[in-house]
Design a protein around this motif. Structure first.
Motif, short mmCIF file in Angstrom:
data_model
loop_
_atom_site.label_atom_id
_atom_site.label_comp_id
_atom_site.label_asym_id
_atom_site.label_seq_id
_atom_site.Cartn_x
_atom_site.Cartn_y
_atom_site.Cartn_z
N LYS A 56 -39.53 15.53 6.41
CA LYS A 56 -38.21 15.77 5.82
C LYS A 56 -37.76 17.22 5.97
O LYS A 56 -36.58 17.49 6.12
CB LYS A 56 -38.21 15.39 4.34
N TYR A 57 -38.69 18.16 5.88
CA TYR A 57 -38.35 19.58 5.94
C TYR A 57 -39.36 20.32 6.80
O TYR A 57 -40.51 19.91 6.94
CB TYR A 57 -38.36 20.20 4.54
N THR A 58 -38.90 21.44 7.36
CA THR A 58 -39.76 22.34 8.12
C THR A 58 -39.76 23.69 7.42
O THR A 58 -38.72 24.16 6.97
CB THR A 58 -39.23 22.50 9.56
N LEU A 59 -40.93 24.30 7.33
CA LEU A 59 -41.08 25.62 6.74
C LEU A 59 -41.41 26.63 7.83
O LEU A 59 -42.14 26.32 8.77
CB LEU A 59 -42.21 25.63 5.72
N LYS A 60 -40.89 27.85 7.69
CA LYS A 60 -41.29 28.93 8.58
C LYS A 60 -40.96 30.24 7.90
O LYS A 60 -40.08 30.31 7.05
CB LYS A 60 -40.62 28.84 9.94
N GLY A 61 -41.70 31.27 8.24
CA GLY A 61 -41.46 32.58 7.67
C GLY A 61 -42.73 33.38 7.51
O GLY A 61 -43.77 33.03 8.05
N SER A 62 -42.61 34.44 6.76
CA SER A 62 -43.73 35.32 6.49
C SER A 62 -44.13 35.17 5.03
O SER A 62 -43.28 35.30 4.14
CB SER A 62 -43.32 36.78 6.75
N TRP A 63 -45.39 34.92 4.77
CA TRP A 63 -45.81 34.73 3.39
C TRP A 63 -45.80 36.04 2.62
O TRP A 63 -45.91 36.05 1.40
CB TRP A 63 -47.16 34.03 3.30
N THR A 64 -45.62 37.17 3.30
CA THR A 64 -45.50 38.45 2.61
C THR A 64 -44.05 38.86 2.40
O THR A 64 -43.79 39.84 1.70
CB THR A 64 -46.21 39.57 3.40
N ASP A 65 -43.09 38.12 2.98
CA ASP A 65 -41.68 38.50 2.89
C ASP A 65 -40.83 37.36 2.36
O ASP A 65 -40.43 37.35 1.21
CB ASP A 65 -41.19 38.95 4.26
N LYS A 66 -40.52 36.38 3.21
CA LYS A 66 -39.71 35.23 2.78
C LYS A 66 -40.05 34.00 3.62
O LYS A 66 -40.50 34.11 4.76
CB LYS A 66 -38.23 35.54 2.86
N ILE A 67 -39.80 32.84 3.02
CA ILE A 67 -40.07 31.56 3.67
C ILE A 67 -38.78 30.76 3.67
O ILE A 67 -38.09 30.66 2.66
CB ILE A 67 -41.18 30.80 2.93
N PHE A 68 -38.46 30.17 4.83
CA PHE A 68 -37.26 29.34 4.96
C PHE A 68 -37.66 27.88 5.03
O PHE A 68 -38.65 27.52 5.66
CB PHE A 68 -36.51 29.71 6.25
N MET A 69 -36.87 27.02 4.39
CA MET A 69 -37.06 25.58 4.45
C MET A 69 -35.78 24.98 5.00
O MET A 69 -34.70 25.21 4.45
CB MET A 69 -37.37 25.01 3.07
N VAL A 70 -35.89 24.22 6.10
CA VAL A 70 -34.72 23.60 6.72
C VAL A 70 -34.96 22.11 6.88
O VAL A 70 -36.11 21.66 6.98
CB VAL A 70 -34.39 24.23 8.10
N ASP A 71 -33.88 21.33 6.90
CA ASP A 71 -34.00 19.89 7.14
C ASP A 71 -34.57 19.64 8.52
O ASP A 71 -34.24 20.31 9.47
CB ASP A 71 -32.63 19.21 7.03
N SER A 72 -35.40 18.64 8.63
CA SER A 72 -35.99 18.28 9.94
C SER A 72 -35.09 17.32 10.67
O SER A 72 -34.29 16.63 10.13
CB SER A 72 -37.35 17.65 9.75
#
Length: 72
Positions: A56-72
């Protein structure tokens, strides 16, 4: 894992894959942490699945800065 012991400030780096399951709803997240390099910060990728196993969703980003969640 502790890194940079010889050259400067010691820091902890998270690597590997983690699977988190909501046992009540049967939804799950699979997140993969990548190690930090000389020229890159620590980052992660991941997927969130519904109870039927559909992404349903994809995550990407830096765990020390910010994480984005977008619809798959």
């Amino acid at each position: 894992m502790a890194k940079n012991i010889v050259l400067g400030t010691i820091y902890i780096d998270v690597t590997g894959e983690i699977e988190a399951i909501n046992h009540k709803t049967r939804e799950k997240a699979v997140i993969k942490f990548f190690t930090r390099g000389w020229n890159s910060m620590s980052y992660l990728t991941g997927q969130i699945f519904d109870a039927d196993g559909e992404e349903k969703y994809t995550l990407k980003g830096s765990w020390t800065d910010k994480i984005f969640m977008v619809d798959s």
